[in-house]
Enzyme design. Structure first.
Site, short mmCIF file in Angstrom:
data_model
loop_
_atom_site.label_atom_id
_atom_site.label_comp_id
_atom_site.label_asym_id
_atom_site.label_seq_id
_atom_site.Cartn_x
_atom_site.Cartn_y
_atom_site.Cartn_z
N GLU A 1 0.46 6.95 5.00
CA GLU A 1 -0.24 6.16 4.32
C GLU A 1 -1.23 7.12 3.77
OE1 GLU A 1 -1.49 3.69 2.57
OE2 GLU A 1 0.30 2.62 2.65
N CYS B 1 1.86 -4.17 0.61
CA CYS B 1 2.07 -3.37 1.47
C CYS B 1 3.57 -3.53 1.92
CB CYS B 1 1.14 -3.34 2.67
SG CYS B 1 1.54 -2.08 3.94
N CYS C 1 2.90 -3.64 6.83
CA CYS C 1 3.02 -4.71 7.50
C CYS C 1 3.53 -6.07 6.62
CB CYS C 1 1.37 -4.91 7.62
SG CYS C 1 0.29 -5.20 6.17
N HIS D 1 1.41 -10.26 4.16
CA HIS D 1 0.70 -10.55 2.96
C HIS D 1 1.45 -11.79 2.30
CE1 HIS D 1 -2.78 -7.82 3.04
NE2 HIS D 1 -1.58 -6.86 3.30
N ARG E 1 -2.65 -4.65 11.98
CA ARG E 1 -3.83 -4.11 12.10
C ARG E 1 -5.31 -4.84 12.30
NH1 ARG E 1 -0.15 -2.20 10.13
NH2 ARG E 1 0.74 -0.17 10.14
N SER F 1 -7.78 -3.38 7.51
CA SER F 1 -7.88 -1.83 7.10
C SER F 1 -9.29 -1.95 6.60
CB SER F 1 -6.85 -1.09 6.64
OG SER F 1 -5.82 -1.17 7.39
N CYS G 1 -3.93 1.51 7.20
CA CYS G 1 -3.22 1.50 5.86
C CYS G 1 -4.06 1.20 4.65
CB CYS G 1 -2.27 0.20 6.21
SG CYS G 1 -1.11 -0.20 4.79
N CYS H 1 -2.96 -1.55 2.05
CA CYS H 1 -3.65 -2.90 2.46
C CYS H 1 -5.30 -2.93 1.99
CB CYS H 1 -3.31 -3.03 3.92
SG CYS H 1 -1.74 -3.70 4.32
#
Ligand code: NFC
Length: 554
Positions: free
Chosen positions: A15, A63, A66, A70, A481, A504, A548, A551
């Protein structure tokens, strides 16, 4: 003497658009630290005026790491706004998909994104495989990938890279750095697990796809429920899930857990990873439905590192501000009223320390002005750390018996004090402990789903959107995260406003109008760097958050 400025950019293995700048004094101790992201896309503006039923699909594109998070958040925010209650089968299926995601994400993070901050690959080549094979039993009952011949084969494989001078994934590292603490044999054990984890993660990606249809970016969630009923009713698909779950449990118990124990022992005197630094405020949300009503991890807030009290979350106190972020509208705003209007002001010229340790004139951030695309989330005006460590600490302090058992056992086996959890080592252990909790308890979700499907095959709740009504709703949950929330307003049947407040972002955001710094920045201040041209300590601390930035900025 003036402070020196060191820049690490990019700092992540995959990332890439996270940059860290620090100022060190004459003793190489970090006095100031700045976290900045250098890329913005604008998903919150793209979703505006769209059909809310598409919010999940659009937000999913924030993203691919993950990837489910979302998607689910976009869908559940709309469900909350419209007052939809998905049936139990849908909720349990989402929980299983989330568990698969956490297992994949945490294992890939430790081995492939963070592991080489702890493991010196070049040292592993000097190890005695027979000795290493015996040592592996100190940390695991049934060690994985550590037979003498297996370890010899790992050495031979990696030697070929090194001899050709083509280190591939092992290039650009600071091998031999004085803060690597594992013995050659311990490095070899962990290196073997690094390679094993490449295979395991492939199966864990399949585990997501069993109910998700594909991975990354699964497709089986819909507003109101899930669409994978054919897979849920197919015993071979359920069996496949169970088989991979058991394999993951074996790997966590006999490799991941063992390697963190080994690192805990080896690094317990290395100040850069065991010093207590950071904001010491932790926040997490309940996650991983186990049965009809119980979650594996708890909701709450810990302030100032005090585990004797857990405070409830008041959602009204969540804000994001942009004083030092490249947006207009500096003031703290609740996410229902959040704004995302870009205002890029660029970099300035400064004297900095180059990669060879010599001074150079280069572009640096303007810390008095705006310096990152990441916003600064705050809870009641305070910075908060979110993530697996926060989830484990909140659950532990809440009296959650399942988590207390796992944490207490780990502390007893490693000989580490509870205080050690509030450190970089603790953050890395926290992620593993979360994985351990999932492999020990996730089977309950699976069994509850199987039992429920025998009497109830409902996977969807129907609904209507009234174009003449205004709605607002939100999703709050924990993703790999940390705590994630999505906030939506719907008007005239379309999305009027949308804001994502992302893990993040909580951890990597810049300082706020009051000068309060967030978790990344505060975890660096006070740390000494051995060699300014090889800032491994900075990399290790930041990687422990598993950044990340796709994100964080979105
Ligand atoms: Ni991308 Fe995500 C980031 C997660 O912080 N977890 O909200 C989600 O990424 O990995």
């Amino acid at each position: 003497m003036a402070n020196k400025r060191v820049i690490v950019d990019p700092i992540t293995r995959i990332e890439g658009h996270l940059r860290i700048e620090v100022e060190v004094d004459e003793n190489n101790v970090i006095q100031k630290a700045y976290s900045t992201s250098t890329l913005w896309r604008g998903l919150e503006t793209i979703v505006k005026n769209r059909d809310p039923r598409d919010a999940g699909f659009l937000m999913q594109r924030i993203c691919g790491v993950c990837t489910f998070s979302h998607y689910r958040a976009g869908i559940e925010a709309v469900e909350d706004a419209l007052g939809i209650k998905p049936p139990l089968n849908a909720k349990l299926t989402r929980s299983l998909m989330n568990q698969a995601l956490f297992l994949h994400d945490h294992i890939v993070h430790f081995y492939h994104l963070h592991g080489l901050d702890w493991v010196d690959v070049v040292s592993a080549l000097k190890a005695n495989p027979a000795k290493a094979s015996k040592e592996a039993f100190k940390y695991a009952q049934y060690p994985i990938g550590t037979g003498e011949n297996e370890l010899k084969a790992v050495q031979d494989k990696v030697k070929i890279f090194v001899e050709k001078g083509q280190l591939g994934p092992f290039a650009n590292a600071y091998w031999g750095h004085e803060t690597y603490k594992l013995t050659p044999e311990e490095n070899l054990i962990a290196l073997s697990h690094y390679l094993k984890a490449l295979e395991i993660q492939r199966d864990l990606a399949k585990m997501m796809a069993i109910f998700g249809g594909k991975q990354p970016h699964p497709q089986s969630l819909t507003v109101g429920g899930v669409t994978c009923i054919m897979d849920l009713l197919d015993p071979s698909r359920m069996g496949e899930y169970l088989t991979i779950f058991k394999m993951a449990k074996n790997f966590v118990d006999n490799a991941y857990y063992a390697d963190i124990l080994m690192a805990g022992k080896a690094f317990k005197s290395e100040p850069s990873v065991v010093q207590k630094r950071g904001v010491m405020n932790f926040m997490s949300h309940e996650e991983m439905l186990l049965n009809r009503s119980e979650y594996l991890f708890d909701t709450g807030i810990i302030m100032n590192g005090d585990l004797s009290k857990v405070y409830p979350i008041n959602e009204d106190l969540i804000t994001e501000e942009a004083t030092h972020s490249w947006y207009k509208d500096n003031q703290p705003l609740h996410p229902y009223d959040g704004k995302t209007n870009p205002n890029y002001t660029g970099f300035v010229d400064k004297d900095t320390v180059g990669m060879d340790g010599k001074m150079v004139h280069s572009k640096a951030i303007d810390e008095d002005g705006k310096y990152s695309w990441i916003k600064s989330p705050r809870y009641d005006g305070k910075p908060m750390e979110v993530g697996p460590l926060a989830s484990v600490l909140v659950s532990y302090a809440s009296g959650n018996k399942k988590i207390q058992k796992i944490v207490d056992e780990f502390l007893a086996k490693s000989g580490l004090p509870t205080e050690a959890l509030f450190t970089t080592l603790g953050r890395t252990a926290g992620r593993m402990l979360q994985t351990k909790a999932i492999v020990e308890n996730g089977i309950e979700t699976f069994n509850t789903l199987i039992e429920n499907l025998k009497v109830d095959q409902e996977t969807y709740t129907s609904y209507k959107i009234d174009k003449n009504k205004e709605y607002k709703g939100r999703f709050i949950g924990d993703v790999p995260r940390g705590m994630l929330s999505h906030w939506i307003r719907i008007k005239n049947g379309v999305v009027e406003n949308y804001q994502a407040v992302v893990p993040s972002t909580w951890n990597a955001g810049p300082k706020d109008a009051n000068g309060l710094i967030g978790p990344y920045e505060s975890n660096l201040v006070g740390m000494k760097i051995a060699d300014l041209s090889q800032p491994l300590e900075i990399i290790r601390v930041i990687h422990s958050f598993d950044p990340c930035i796709a994100c964080a900025v979105h």
